[in-house]
Design a protein around this motif. Structure first.
Motif, PDB file in Angstrom:
ATOM      1  N   ARG A 192       0.691  -1.279   0.051  1.00 22.80           N
ATOM      2  CA  ARG A 192      -0.091  -0.149   0.017  1.00 22.80           C
ATOM      3  C   ARG A 192       0.781   1.373   0.168  1.00 22.80           C
ATOM      4  N   VAL A 193       2.046   1.105   0.546  1.00 28.92           N
ATOM      5  CA  VAL A 193       2.547   2.349   0.927  1.00 28.92           C
ATOM      6  C   VAL A 193       3.852   2.968   0.067  1.00 28.92           C
ATOM      7  N   ASP A 194       4.314   1.607  -0.868  1.00 22.72           N
ATOM      8  CA  ASP A 194       5.437   1.837  -1.535  1.00 22.72           C
ATOM      9  C   ASP A 194       5.441   1.296  -3.075  1.00 22.72           C
ATOM     10  N   ARG A 195       4.930   2.211  -3.989  1.00 25.01           N
ATOM     11  CA  ARG A 195       4.569   1.404  -5.335  1.00 25.01           C
ATOM     12  C   ARG A 195       5.877   0.755  -5.933  1.00 25.01           C
ATOM     13  N   ARG A 196       7.178   1.254  -5.707  1.00 25.72           N
ATOM     14  CA  ARG A 196       8.183   0.582  -6.583  1.00 25.72           C
ATOM     15  C   ARG A 196       8.711  -0.643  -5.674  1.00 25.72           C
ATOM     16  N   LEU A 197       8.583  -0.635  -4.545  1.00 26.96           N
ATOM     17  CA  LEU A 197       8.831  -1.873  -3.771  1.00 26.96           C
ATOM     18  C   LEU A 197       7.681  -3.152  -4.060  1.00 26.96           C
ATOM     19  N   ALA A 198       6.522  -2.529  -4.161  1.00 27.24           N
ATOM     20  CA  ALA A 198       5.373  -3.468  -4.296  1.00 27.24           C
ATOM     21  C   ALA A 198       5.390  -4.312  -5.650  1.00 27.24           C
ATOM     22  N   GLY A 199       6.122  -3.670  -6.763  1.00 26.02           N
ATOM     23  CA  GLY A 199       6.256  -4.146  -7.858  1.00 26.02           C
ATOM     24  C   GLY A 199       7.484  -5.481  -7.879  1.00 26.02           C
ATOM     25  N   TRP A 200       8.336  -5.222  -7.069  1.00 24.86           N
ATOM     26  CA  TRP A 200       9.119  -6.285  -6.831  1.00 24.86           C
ATOM     27  C   TRP A 200       8.658  -7.305  -5.866  1.00 24.86           C
ATOM     28  N   MET A 201       7.693  -6.977  -4.892  1.00 27.81           N
ATOM     29  CA  MET A 201       7.267  -7.971  -3.916  1.00 27.81           C
ATOM     30  C   MET A 201       6.103  -8.712  -4.793  1.00 27.81           C
ATOM     31  N   ARG A 202       5.464  -8.408  -5.824  1.00 30.87           N
ATOM     32  CA  ARG A 202       4.788  -8.997  -6.719  1.00 30.87           C
ATOM     33  C   ARG A 202       5.568 -10.033  -7.335  1.00 30.87           C
ATOM     34  N   LEU A 239       8.419 -11.347  -6.558  1.00 34.97           N
ATOM     35  CA  LEU A 239       8.996 -12.266  -5.655  1.00 34.97           C
ATOM     36  C   LEU A 239       8.088 -13.205  -4.783  1.00 34.97           C
ATOM     37  N   GLY A 240       7.012 -12.763  -4.805  1.00 34.18           N
ATOM     38  CA  GLY A 240       5.916 -13.362  -3.977  1.00 34.18           C
ATOM     39  C   GLY A 240       5.818 -13.157  -2.529  1.00 34.18           C
ATOM     40  N   PRO A 241       4.842 -13.798  -2.048  1.00 31.40           N
ATOM     41  CA  PRO A 241       5.033 -13.404  -0.595  1.00 31.40           C
ATOM     42  C   PRO A 241       5.978 -14.256   0.320  1.00 31.40           C
ATOM     43  N   LEU A 242       6.223 -13.544   1.593  1.00 32.18           N
ATOM     44  CA  LEU A 242       7.485 -14.049   2.357  1.00 32.18           C
ATOM     45  C   LEU A 242       6.834 -14.624   3.679  1.00 32.18           C
ATOM     46  N   PRO A 243       7.018 -16.029   3.964  1.00 33.01           N
ATOM     47  CA  PRO A 243       6.532 -16.390   5.111  1.00 33.01           C
ATOM     48  C   PRO A 243       7.188 -16.090   6.375  1.00 33.01           C
ATOM     49  N   ALA A 244       6.456 -16.377   7.572  1.00 29.23           N
ATOM     50  CA  ALA A 244       7.119 -16.053   8.911  1.00 29.23           C
ATOM     51  C   ALA A 244       8.318 -16.806   8.916  1.00 29.23           C
ATOM     52  N   MET A 245       9.313 -16.331   9.586  1.00 25.73           N
ATOM     53  CA  MET A 245      10.776 -17.111   9.700  1.00 25.73           C
ATOM     54  C   MET A 245      10.330 -18.260  10.790  1.00 25.73           C
ATOM     55  N   PRO A 246      10.936 -19.529  10.465  1.00 24.33           N
ATOM     56  CA  PRO A 246      10.789 -20.694  11.333  1.00 24.33           C
ATOM     57  C   PRO A 246      11.610 -20.384  12.664  1.00 24.33           C
ATOM     58  N   GLU A 247      12.757 -19.532  12.708  1.00 26.13           N
ATOM     59  CA  GLU A 247      13.360 -19.259  13.851  1.00 26.13           C
ATOM     60  C   GLU A 247      12.643 -18.689  14.835  1.00 26.13           C
ATOM     61  N   TRP A 248      11.524 -17.934  14.583  1.00 29.24           N
ATOM     62  CA  TRP A 248      10.800 -17.355  15.691  1.00 29.24           C
ATOM     63  C   TRP A 248      10.076 -18.340  16.458  1.00 29.24           C
ATOM     64  N   ARG A 249      10.050 -19.574  16.015  1.00 27.75           N
ATOM     65  CA  ARG A 249       9.441 -20.595  17.053  1.00 27.75           C
ATOM     66  C   ARG A 249      10.186 -21.649  17.545  1.00 27.75           C
ATOM     67  N   LYS A 250      11.681 -21.323  17.189  1.00 28.30           N
ATOM     68  CA  LYS A 250      12.674 -22.186  17.889  1.00 28.30           C
ATOM     69  C   LYS A 250      13.109 -21.746  19.243  1.00 28.30           C
ATOM     70  N   ALA A 251      13.772 -22.849  19.978  1.00 30.09           N
ATOM     71  CA  ALA A 251      14.210 -22.443  21.198  1.00 30.09           C
ATOM     72  C   ALA A 251      15.484 -21.610  20.767  1.00 30.09           C
ATOM     73  N   PHE A 252      15.681 -20.367  21.624  1.00 33.34           N
ATOM     74  CA  PHE A 252      16.448 -19.617  21.868  1.00 33.34           C
ATOM     75  C   PHE A 252      17.452 -19.165  22.762  1.00 33.34           C
ATOM     76  N   ASP A 253      18.568 -19.316  22.748  1.00 36.88           N
ATOM     77  CA  ASP A 253      19.361 -18.841  23.859  1.00 36.88           C
ATOM     78  C   ASP A 253      20.532 -17.643  23.743  1.00 36.88           C
ATOM     79  N   PRO A 254      20.009 -16.607  24.024  1.00 36.63           N
ATOM     80  CA  PRO A 254      20.835 -15.295  23.731  1.00 36.63           C
ATOM     81  C   PRO A 254      22.205 -15.514  23.657  1.00 36.63           C
ATOM     82  N   VAL A 255      22.896 -15.749  24.888  1.00 38.74           N
ATOM     83  CA  VAL A 255      24.231 -15.759  24.972  1.00 38.74           C
ATOM     84  C   VAL A 255      24.916 -16.978  24.205  1.00 38.74           C
ATOM     85  N   ASP A 256      24.250 -18.099  24.007  1.00 42.69           N
ATOM     86  CA  ASP A 256      24.777 -18.836  23.087  1.00 42.69           C
ATOM     87  C   ASP A 256      24.934 -18.500  21.771  1.00 42.69           C
ATOM     88  N   ALA A 257      23.742 -17.772  21.260  1.00 42.43           N
ATOM     89  CA  ALA A 257      23.719 -17.237  19.924  1.00 42.43           C
ATOM     90  C   ALA A 257      24.588 -16.031  19.768  1.00 42.43           C
TER      91      ALA A 257
END
Length: 224
Positions: free
Chosen positions: A19-29, A31-49
């Motif tokens: 809606r807000v960026d016509r030029r970026l929107a052309g590229w988005m169409r 490349l297609g939609p991007l899914p949620a990143m699987p890392e968001w659901r994985k166990a995560f340890d900040p110090v180790d990372a």
């Protein structure tokens, strides 16, 4: 209750950017939609990372993975923390292929963990992006870009724009048809319209930077 949950609504982000960026929107169409990143659901340890981010700096993924494997074998654990890293001396880390600067960085990270200066996931859920950046960048070897990758890839924060990232800048250059890459300041101004979903725009900019008209896997990014 946490103020910030891991992950965000990628459908809402996609609709907003279209809606807000016509030029970026052309590229988005294209490349297609991007899914949620699987890392968001994985166990995560900040110090180790963070420790692994230090070890991966300025190395190919294969070389860094080899060194990480040696460190894990030396400490007898796949968990890089104050207690496990404390099982070996600096000479042993150097023998694993860890440089002197990275050894100092790991020791600094471990010491700050012991002092309670590194927020865990529960504490991070109460901190905004700027507060997390402020808490982690004093660690030797951890810069703003490293924390921004954690915010995007691990915590799923929706409004991160890593303006110093060359891939992001190259993608923006292609979107706008510029002769030169925009400066970080120019990119920051350009990206204001993408808020509050600048992380989603960033993911597209990486893919736009990689795009050559053929189907291929995107370039691996830190912490993905």
């Amino acid at each position: 209750m946490p103020r910030y949950r891991r992950g965000h609504d990628v459908d809402a982000a996609h609709a907003h950017l279209l809606r807000v960026d016509r030029r970026l929107a052309g590229w988005m169409r294209k490349l297609g939609p991007l899914p949620a990143m699987p890392e968001w659901r994985k166990a995560f340890d900040p110090v180790d990372a963070l420790a692994r981010a230090i070890l991966f700096q300025q190395l190919s993924g294969k070389a860094a993975a080899t060194i990480v494997g040696r460190v894990e074998a030396a400490i007898g654990s796949k968990r890089l923390h104050f207690d496990t890293l404390g099982r070996v001396d600096d000479a042993t880390l150097r023998g694993c292929g860890v440089s002197a600067n990275k050894t100092l960085a790991l020791r600094d990270l471990a010491a700050r963990e012991q002092d309670g200066d590194i927020p865990d996931l529960r504490r991070m859920s109460l901190l905004d992006d700027g507060q997390i950046i402020a808490a982690l960048t004093p660690v030797r070897g951890i810069g703003r870009w490293t924390v921004e990758m954690m915010l995007m890839a691990r915590l799923g924060r929706p409004d991160v724009l890593p303006v110093d990232d060359l891939g992001i800048r190259k993608g923006a250059q292609r979107v706008d048809g510029l002769q030169d890459m925009p400066s970080p300041r120019q990119l920051l101004e350009r990206g204001e319209r993408w808020g509050p979903y600048r992380s989603h725009a960033s993911r597209y900019l990486w893919r736009i930077a990689d795009f050559d008209g053929t189907a291929r896997a995107p370039t691996p990014r830190s912490q993905e």
